[in-house]
Design an enzyme around this catalytic site. Structure first.
Site, PDB file in Angstrom:
ATOM      1  N   ASP A  44       0.769  -1.330  -0.019  1.00  0.00           N
ATOM      2  CA  ASP A  44      -0.104  -0.119  -0.088  1.00  0.00           C
ATOM      3  C   ASP A  44       0.942   1.232  -0.015  1.00  0.00           C
ATOM      4  O   ASP A  44       2.198   1.110  -0.057  1.00  0.00           O
ATOM      5  CB  ASP A  44      -0.896  -0.041   1.191  1.00  0.00           C
ATOM      6  CG  ASP A  44      -2.369   0.588   0.919  1.00  0.00           C
ATOM      7  OD1 ASP A  44      -2.322   1.314   0.170  1.00  0.00           O
ATOM      8  OD2 ASP A  44      -3.090  -0.150   1.682  1.00  0.00           O
ATOM      9  N   TRP A  73      -2.374   3.564  -5.582  1.00  0.00           N
ATOM     10  CA  TRP A  73      -3.625   4.212  -6.062  1.00  0.00           C
ATOM     11  C   TRP A  73      -3.426   4.849  -7.418  1.00  0.00           C
ATOM     12  O   TRP A  73      -4.264   5.685  -7.613  1.00  0.00           O
ATOM     13  CB  TRP A  73      -4.311   4.959  -4.971  1.00  0.00           C
ATOM     14  CG  TRP A  73      -3.938   4.633  -3.708  1.00  0.00           C
ATOM     15  CD1 TRP A  73      -4.620   3.460  -3.026  1.00  0.00           C
ATOM     16  CD2 TRP A  73      -3.466   5.231  -2.455  1.00  0.00           C
ATOM     17  NE1 TRP A  73      -4.253   3.210  -1.890  1.00  0.00           N
ATOM     18  CE2 TRP A  73      -3.542   4.272  -1.279  1.00  0.00           C
ATOM     19  CE3 TRP A  73      -2.686   6.340  -2.239  1.00  0.00           C
ATOM     20  CZ2 TRP A  73      -3.136   4.930  -0.259  1.00  0.00           C
ATOM     21  CZ3 TRP A  73      -2.263   6.535  -0.887  1.00  0.00           C
ATOM     22  CH2 TRP A  73      -2.322   6.062  -0.012  1.00  0.00           C
ATOM     23  N   GLY A  74      -2.276   4.656  -8.127  1.00  0.00           N
ATOM     24  CA  GLY A  74      -2.251   5.457  -9.154  1.00  0.00           C
ATOM     25  C   GLY A  74      -1.435   6.794  -9.037  1.00  0.00           C
ATOM     26  O   GLY A  74      -0.926   7.544 -10.016  1.00  0.00           O
ATOM     27  N   ASP A  92      -9.758   3.772  -3.806  1.00  0.00           N
ATOM     28  CA  ASP A  92     -10.376   2.410  -3.339  1.00  0.00           C
ATOM     29  C   ASP A  92     -11.868   2.069  -3.859  1.00  0.00           C
ATOM     30  O   ASP A  92     -12.944   3.137  -3.816  1.00  0.00           O
ATOM     31  CB  ASP A  92     -10.594   2.524  -1.770  1.00  0.00           C
ATOM     32  CG  ASP A  92      -9.350   2.143  -0.838  1.00  0.00           C
ATOM     33  OD1 ASP A  92      -8.528   2.574  -1.569  1.00  0.00           O
ATOM     34  OD2 ASP A  92      -9.206   1.844   0.116  1.00  0.00           O
TER      35      ASP A  92
HETATM   36  C1  GAL Z   1      -5.967   1.100   1.147  1.00  0.00           C
HETATM   37  C2  GAL Z   1      -6.146   0.295   0.104  1.00  0.00           C
HETATM   38  C3  GAL Z   1      -7.310  -0.653   0.487  1.00  0.00           C
HETATM   39  C4  GAL Z   1      -6.982  -1.576   1.666  1.00  0.00           C
HETATM   40  C5  GAL Z   1      -6.783  -0.375   2.755  1.00  0.00           C
HETATM   41  C6  GAL Z   1      -6.258  -1.141   4.009  1.00  0.00           C
HETATM   42  O1  GAL Z   1      -5.135   2.047   0.983  1.00  0.00           O
HETATM   43  O2  GAL Z   1      -6.454   1.059  -1.113  1.00  0.00           O
HETATM   44  O3  GAL Z   1      -7.234  -1.742  -0.744  1.00  0.00           O
HETATM   45  O4  GAL Z   1      -5.789  -2.152   1.484  1.00  0.00           O
HETATM   46  O5  GAL Z   1      -5.921   0.419   2.607  1.00  0.00           O
HETATM   47  O6  GAL Z   1      -6.105  -0.334   5.270  1.00  0.00           O
END
Ligand code: GAL
Length: 361
Positions: A128, A163-164, A186
């Site tokens: 992430d 996230w790109g 997301d």
């Molecule tokens: C976001 C991610 C999600 C999930 C989440 C967990 O940044 O895009 O898919 O992993 O964190 O906290």
């Protein structure tokens, strides 16, 4: 880079249905349901633990260990169990100081964390983008982890989740950092959100391919918030996009309708087929649209998408699909029904917030 994703990866992940609310027992139940539902046989292979799996601080030796309340037997025992069922284990961290839920993350600890995961028998890392990034670029932070994973010697599929923001599509193919890369924020179990993520995919359509898949985020198929029609539309579109198919529903309690969508072999065959480009839309409609993907066997797959509320007749021609000839037939991906194409014209009535999914040859 290990050749772990010649076709789009398939699996399941804790986040969409469970957030941090899982234990070792939950993951084993999920694994059991993946097998008994037919999903494992259909190709769903990676069982992925997302955020919230670790202790809140590293040990004195720098190691990050699993939360003993969640994983009393450790992660290695769970990995063994999954491997014994023919499944694989995914884990999660962030290319920053902390994960999105505030757990310790791997930036600056790449080698020791990668070593732990390799020792435990982990097969996939979702990485992430939360926490402090220091002064490093996205590419530098993800390359550091890629190098650490390679250095372990264990083949570990690397799923980039920036996230790109790091514009992975500009460098990942050439630099061979990860096998897949999120180019969206997301997903949510919400029709407008599914369409928003969908609409971000044509921009990267010519950047993807084996071991370099764009990830429009995981499936919400079967989660409260999407109807069965909306669920199957997301599934059809993600299949036609050659997107990774990472289910995010509670497969222990899913209905037969949802299981039938997720295990549809004709749909999955479209997803796993690579003919040089994913589905792109013929038009940028706000109501109806046709998304077309060439198939390696010479035919095409098409998703006839009704984005709006009222049902609509959606039309497409063989010419639109890049096909010629007089003997063409369509196969309804959902039912398997085969129909001849008459005068090169295809027309299907599609309910609101639903998609017809056909292959044509
Ligand atoms: C976001 C991610 C999600 C999930 C989440 C967990 O940044 O895009 O898919 O992993 O964190 O906290």
């Amino acid at each position: 880079m290990h050749d772990l994703a010649p076709t789009p990866p398939m699996g399941w992940n804790t986040w969409n249905a469970l957030r941090g609310d899982y234990t070792d027992a939950t993951i084993r139940e999920i694994a059991g349901a993946l097998v008994s539902s037919g999903m494992a046989a259909a190709g769903y292979e990676y069982v992925c633990i997302d955020d919230c799996w670790s202790e809140m601080t590293r040990r004195d030796d720098g190691r990050l260990l699993p939360d003993p309340a969640k994983f009393p037997d450790g992660i290695a025992a769970l990995a063994d169990d999954l491997h014994g069922r023919g499944l694989k284990l995914g884990i999660y961290s962030s290319a920053g100081s902390v994960t999105c839920e505030g757990y310790p993350a791997a930036l600056g600890h790449e080698a020791i964390d990668a070593q732990s995961w390799a020792e435990w028998g982990v097969d996939l890392l979702k990485y992430d983008n939360c926490g402090d990034h220091g002064d490093l670029t996205c590419q530098q932070r993800y390359e550091a982890m890629a190098a650490a994973l390679i250095a372990t010697g264990r083949p570990i599929l690397f799923s980039l989740c920036d996230w790109g923001e790091g514009r992975d599509w500009e460098w990942n193919g050439e630099a061979q950092v990860g096998h897949m890369w999120r180019n969206t924020y997301d997903v949510r179990p919400d029709w407008a959100k599914v369409l928003e993520l969908l609409d971000q995919q044509p921009a990267v359509a010519d950047r993807i391919g084996p071991n370099n898949w764009a990830d429009p985020d995981m499936l919400e198929v079967g989660n409260p918030g999407l109807t069965v029609r909306e669920s199957r539309a997301q599934f059809a579109l993600w299949c036609a996009l050659n997107a990774p198919l990472i289910a995010g529903n509670d497969v222990r309690t899913m209905t037969d309708d949802i299981r039938d969508v997720l295990t549809n072999a004709r749909a999955i065959a479209v997803n796993q087929d690579w003919a040089g480009r994913p589905a792109t839309p013929l038009t940028t409609g706000t109501t109806t649209q046709v998304w077309v993907k060439p198939m390696s066997g010479g035919g095409a797959a098409a998703v006839l998408l009704n984005r709006a509320d009222p049902s609509a007749v959606i039309e497409v021609t063989l010419d639109d699909l890049g096909l010629t000839g007089t003997e063409a037939a369509t196969t309804d991906v959902w039912t398997g029904e085969v129909s001849p194409v008459i005068d090169g014209q295809i027309a299907v009535e599609v309910a609101g917030h639903d998609a017809a999914f056909i292959t044509v040859r």
